[in-house]
Design a protein around this motif. Structure first.
Motif, PDB file in Angstrom:
ATOM      1  N   SER A  93     -27.866  54.859  22.367  1.00 19.68           N
ATOM      2  CA  SER A  93     -26.751  54.940  21.904  1.00 19.68           C
ATOM      3  C   SER A  93     -25.937  55.607  22.940  1.00 19.68           C
ATOM      4  CB  SER A  93     -26.028  54.359  21.048  1.00 19.68           C
ATOM      5  OG  SER A  93     -26.288  55.370  19.558  1.00 19.68           O
ATOM      6  N   SER A  94     -26.537  57.664  22.140  1.00 16.13           N
ATOM      7  CA  SER A  94     -25.679  58.862  22.324  1.00 16.13           C
ATOM      8  C   SER A  94     -26.008  58.834  23.726  1.00 16.13           C
ATOM      9  CB  SER A  94     -26.376  59.254  21.840  1.00 16.13           C
ATOM     10  OG  SER A  94     -26.165  59.897  19.951  1.00 16.13           O
ATOM     11  N   ILE A  95     -26.599  58.381  24.319  1.00 13.04           N
ATOM     12  CA  ILE A  95     -26.985  58.539  25.822  1.00 13.04           C
ATOM     13  C   ILE A  95     -25.967  57.446  26.691  1.00 13.04           C
ATOM     14  CG2 ILE A  95     -28.868  58.721  27.640  1.00 13.04           C
ATOM     15  CD1 ILE A  95     -31.487  59.485  26.064  1.00 13.04           C
ATOM     16  N   ALA A  96     -25.763  56.147  26.977  1.00 11.71           N
ATOM     17  CA  ALA A  96     -25.062  55.096  26.720  1.00 11.71           C
ATOM     18  C   ALA A  96     -23.798  56.050  26.787  1.00 11.71           C
ATOM     19  CB  ALA A  96     -25.518  54.232  26.222  1.00 11.71           C
ATOM     20  N   HIS A  97     -23.564  56.047  25.592  1.00 11.69           N
ATOM     21  CA  HIS A  97     -21.692  57.119  25.032  1.00 11.69           C
ATOM     22  C   HIS A  97     -21.493  57.707  26.464  1.00 11.69           C
ATOM     23  CE1 HIS A  97     -18.546  58.691  23.211  1.00 11.69           C
ATOM     24  NE2 HIS A  97     -19.119  59.445  22.605  1.00 11.69           N
ATOM     25  N   LEU A  98     -22.826  59.015  26.776  1.00 13.08           N
ATOM     26  CA  LEU A  98     -22.306  60.192  27.185  1.00 13.08           C
ATOM     27  C   LEU A  98     -22.696  59.733  28.388  1.00 13.08           C
ATOM     28  CD1 LEU A  98     -24.713  61.900  29.382  1.00 13.08           C
ATOM     29  CD2 LEU A  98     -22.709  63.010  28.023  1.00 13.08           C
ATOM     30  N   ARG A  99     -23.336  58.681  29.266  1.00 12.89           N
ATOM     31  CA  ARG A  99     -23.150  57.721  30.487  1.00 12.89           C
ATOM     32  C   ARG A  99     -21.656  57.523  30.795  1.00 12.89           C
ATOM     33  NH1 ARG A  99     -28.730  55.381  30.822  1.00 12.89           N
ATOM     34  NH2 ARG A  99     -29.642  57.714  31.007  1.00 12.89           N
ATOM     35  N   THR A 100     -21.097  57.045  29.347  1.00  6.64           N
ATOM     36  CA  THR A 100     -19.115  56.897  30.000  1.00  6.64           C
ATOM     37  C   THR A 100     -18.711  57.500  30.937  1.00  6.64           C
ATOM     38  OG1 THR A 100     -19.015  56.321  27.338  1.00  6.64           O
ATOM     39  CG2 THR A 100     -19.658  54.471  28.560  1.00  6.64           C
ATOM     40  N   LYS A 101     -19.305  59.382  30.484  1.00  4.28           N
ATOM     41  CA  LYS A 101     -17.987  59.963  29.805  1.00  4.28           C
ATOM     42  C   LYS A 101     -18.367  60.414  31.367  1.00  4.28           C
ATOM     43  CE  LYS A 101     -17.415  61.836  25.352  1.00  4.28           C
ATOM     44  NZ  LYS A 101     -16.901  63.603  25.297  1.00  4.28           N
ATOM     45  N   ALA A 102     -19.698  60.081  32.547  1.00  2.64           N
ATOM     46  CA  ALA A 102     -19.415  61.205  33.122  1.00  2.64           C
ATOM     47  C   ALA A 102     -19.829  59.741  34.431  1.00  2.64           C
ATOM     48  CB  ALA A 102     -20.682  62.010  33.524  1.00  2.64           C
ATOM     49  N   GLY A 103     -18.928  59.525  35.407  1.00  2.00           N
ATOM     50  CA  GLY A 103     -19.382  58.327  36.021  1.00  2.00           C
ATOM     51  C   GLY A 103     -20.080  58.963  37.707  1.00  2.00           C
ATOM     52  N   MET A 104     -20.555  58.693  38.020  1.00  2.80           N
ATOM     53  CA  MET A 104     -21.277  58.530  39.098  1.00  2.80           C
ATOM     54  C   MET A 104     -21.198  57.453  40.084  1.00  2.80           C
ATOM     55  SD  MET A 104     -24.885  60.735  38.937  1.00  2.80           S
ATOM     56  CE  MET A 104     -25.832  60.709  40.148  1.00  2.80           C
ATOM     57  N   VAL A 105     -20.988  57.984  41.304  1.00  2.00           N
ATOM     58  CA  VAL A 105     -21.394  56.609  42.886  1.00  2.00           C
ATOM     59  C   VAL A 105     -22.485  57.741  43.569  1.00  2.00           C
ATOM     60  CG1 VAL A 105     -20.301  56.376  45.127  1.00  2.00           C
ATOM     61  CG2 VAL A 105     -18.644  56.689  42.429  1.00  2.00           C
ATOM     62  N   PHE A 106     -23.103  56.384  44.195  1.00  2.00           N
ATOM     63  CA  PHE A 106     -24.061  57.167  44.809  1.00  2.00           C
ATOM     64  C   PHE A 106     -24.116  56.515  46.681  1.00  2.00           C
ATOM     65  CE2 PHE A 106     -25.691  56.189  41.442  1.00  2.00           C
ATOM     66  CZ  PHE A 106     -26.776  57.355  40.555  1.00  2.00           C
ATOM     67  N   GLN A 107     -25.217  57.598  46.980  1.00  2.00           N
ATOM     68  CA  GLN A 107     -24.991  56.916  48.913  1.00  2.00           C
ATOM     69  C   GLN A 107     -24.976  56.192  48.738  1.00  2.00           C
ATOM     70  OE1 GLN A 107     -27.983  59.474  50.838  1.00  2.00           O
ATOM     71  NE2 GLN A 107     -28.135  58.456  52.640  1.00  2.00           N
ATOM     72  N   ASN A 108     -25.874  54.850  48.416  1.00  2.00           N
ATOM     73  CA  ASN A 108     -25.383  53.237  48.184  1.00  2.00           C
ATOM     74  C   ASN A 108     -24.814  52.480  47.112  1.00  2.00           C
ATOM     75  OD1 ASN A 108     -27.569  53.947  51.076  1.00  2.00           O
ATOM     76  ND2 ASN A 108     -29.082  54.176  49.287  1.00  2.00           N
ATOM     77  N   TYR A 109     -23.544  52.410  47.369  1.00  2.00           N
ATOM     78  CA  TYR A 109     -22.907  52.052  46.492  1.00  2.00           C
ATOM     79  C   TYR A 109     -24.286  50.970  45.609  1.00  2.00           C
ATOM     80  CZ  TYR A 109     -21.697  50.815  51.271  1.00  2.00           C
ATOM     81  OH  TYR A 109     -21.986  50.517  52.950  1.00  2.00           O
ATOM     82  N   ASN A 110     -24.220  49.671  45.851  1.00  2.00           N
ATOM     83  CA  ASN A 110     -25.180  49.125  44.976  1.00  2.00           C
ATOM     84  C   ASN A 110     -24.122  47.436  44.404  1.00  2.00           C
ATOM     85  OD1 ASN A 110     -27.398  49.778  45.714  1.00  2.00           O
ATOM     86  ND2 ASN A 110     -27.761  51.526  44.533  1.00  2.00           N
ATOM     87  N   LEU A 111     -22.877  47.090  44.874  1.00  2.00           N
ATOM     88  CA  LEU A 111     -22.282  46.272  44.387  1.00  2.00           C
ATOM     89  C   LEU A 111     -23.133  45.300  43.663  1.00  2.00           C
ATOM     90  CD1 LEU A 111     -19.053  47.106  46.348  1.00  2.00           C
ATOM     91  CD2 LEU A 111     -19.687  47.914  43.916  1.00  2.00           C
TER      92      LEU A 111
END
Ligand SMILES: Nc1ncnc2c1ncn2[C@@H]1O[C@H](COP(=O)(O)OP(=O)(O)OP(=O)(O)O)[C@@H](O)[C@H]1O
Ligand SMILES: [Mg+2]
Length: 268
Positions: A93-111
Motif C-alpha cells: 500500500s505504501s508503494i501504491a501510494h508512492l506511485r500516485t505521486k509520480a505519474g509515468m508515461v511510456f512510449q507505448n501509451y497502452n490505453l
C-alpha cells in the motif's frame, strides 16, 4: 560556493542518492545521484542501453534497486530506511501510494481499447483515489481540454491518432494529481508530424511548474525546455548541467559523438 545542505534549502521534489542497480551480473546503474527541485525539468539523454528507462522505473518502483535511496516529495521509494537491517521493502500500500505521486508515461501509451478517452482518464481517480464519478469526470474534461482534446472525449483509442492517444495517456497520468511526471521517450513511436503536438503538451506542463524528468532524443526540445540535462553513459551520469552549457562545452567526447550522430550538425 557553499554547497552544504542547510535547513533553509528547499527539500528537493526528487532525490536520487547513490543508486546502483544490477540485473544479475549486469550493473546498469552505477552510483547515480541527483536532485530535482520543484518545478524543474530534467532531460535524460544517452545511448540505447545506458540505463535511462531503468532509472525512471526505479523512481516509480517498477524496478527494485540494490543500494542507495530515492525520495519523491520527501518520501522514501520502495524501501524503508529504518527497522532491523536498515532497508526493508515497504508494504504494497505504501508503494501504491508512492506511485500516485509520480505519474509515468511510456512510449507505448497502452490505453484501454474499449474505453473512451474520458473513461481512460477517469478510471484511476475512481478506482485508486476513490474520487466520485462526477468529480473524476469534471477533472477529466479539464485535463482533456488542457491537452487539446476537449472535442475527442468520447472517442475510442482506435479513433484517435498516435499523438492524440499519447496526449490522452498524459491526461490519464495527470488525473492522479501527481507531484512529478516521468516521461520515457513519449514521442519515439510517433510519426514525425505528430511529435510536435506531444512536445507542446510537455512544454505547457513545464510552464505550469510541473516537476518532470523526460527521457528523449529530441535535442532541440531538450535545449529549449530543460533546466538541466543529464547525459547517461553505461549507467553513469557523465554530463550534467544547463543544456546550453553542456551543448556549448561538453566535458566528454562521448557526448560530442552522441550528439553528432543524432543531429549531424554542430553542437550550437
Ligand atoms: N528486465 C530486465 N532484465 C534484464 N536486463 C534488463 C532488463 N531491463 C533492462 N535491462 C538491461 O539494462 C540495461 C539498461 O536498459 P534500459 O532499458 O534502462 O536502457 P535505456 O537507456 O532506456 O535504453 P533505450 O534508449 O534503448 O531505451 C540494458 O543492458 C538492458 O539490457
Ligand atoms: Mg529506454
Amino acid at each position: 560556493m557553499n554547497t552544504a545542505i542547510t535547513n533553509s534549502d528547499p527539500q528537493p521534489m526528487i532525490r536520487v542518492n547513490a543508486v546502483s542497480k544490477s540485473f544479475g551480473s549486469n550493473q546498469v546503474l552505477r552510483d547515480i545521484s541527483f536532485d530535482v527541485n520543484e518545478g524543474e525539468v530534467v532531460v535524460l539523454i544517452g545511448p540505447s542501453g545506458s540505463g535511462k528507462s531503468t532509472l525512471l522505473r526505479c523512481i516509480n518502483f517498477l524496478e527494485e534497486f540494490q543500494s542507495g535511496q530515492i525520495l519523491v516529495d520527501g518520501e522514501a521509494v520502495g524501501y524503508s530506511q529504518t527497522g532491523p537491517g536498515g532497508r526493508g521493502r515497504q508494504t504494497e500500500s505504501s508503494i501504491a501510494h508512492l506511485r500516485t505521486k509520480a505519474g509515468m508515461v511510456f512510449q507505448n501509451y497502452n490505453l484501454f481499447p474499449h474505453k473512451t478517452a474520458i473513461e481512460n482518464v477517469m478510471m484511476g481517480p475512481i478506482l485508486v483515489n476513490k474520487e466520485s464519478k462526477a468529480a473524476a469526470r469534471a477533472h477529466a474534461v479539464e485535463l482533456l481540454e488542457k491537452v487539446g482534446l476537449g472535442d475527442r472525449a468520447n472517442h475510442f483509442p482506435s479513433q484517435l491518432s498516435g499523438g492524440q492517444q499519447q496526449r490522452v495517456a498524459i491526461a490519464r497520468a495527470l488525473a492522479m494529481r501527481p507531484k512529478v511526471m516521468l516521461f520515457d521517450e513519449v514521442t519515439s513511436a510517433l510519426d514525425p508530424e505528430l511529435v510536435d503536438e506531444v512536445l507542446k503538451t510537455l512544454r505547457d506542463l513545464s510552464k505550469e511548474g510541473m516537476t518532470m524528468i523526460i527521457v528523449t532524443h529530441e535535442m532541440q526540445f531538450a535545449k529549449d525546455v530543460a533546466d538541466r540535462l543529464l547525459f547517461f553513459y553505461q549507467g553513469a551520469i557523465i554530463e550534467d548541467g544547463p543544456p546550453a552549457d553542456v551543448f556549448a562545452n561538453p566535458k566528454t567526447d562521448r557526448f560530442r559523438a552522441f550528439v553528432k550522430r543524432f543531429q549531424g550538425a554542430p553542437l550550437n
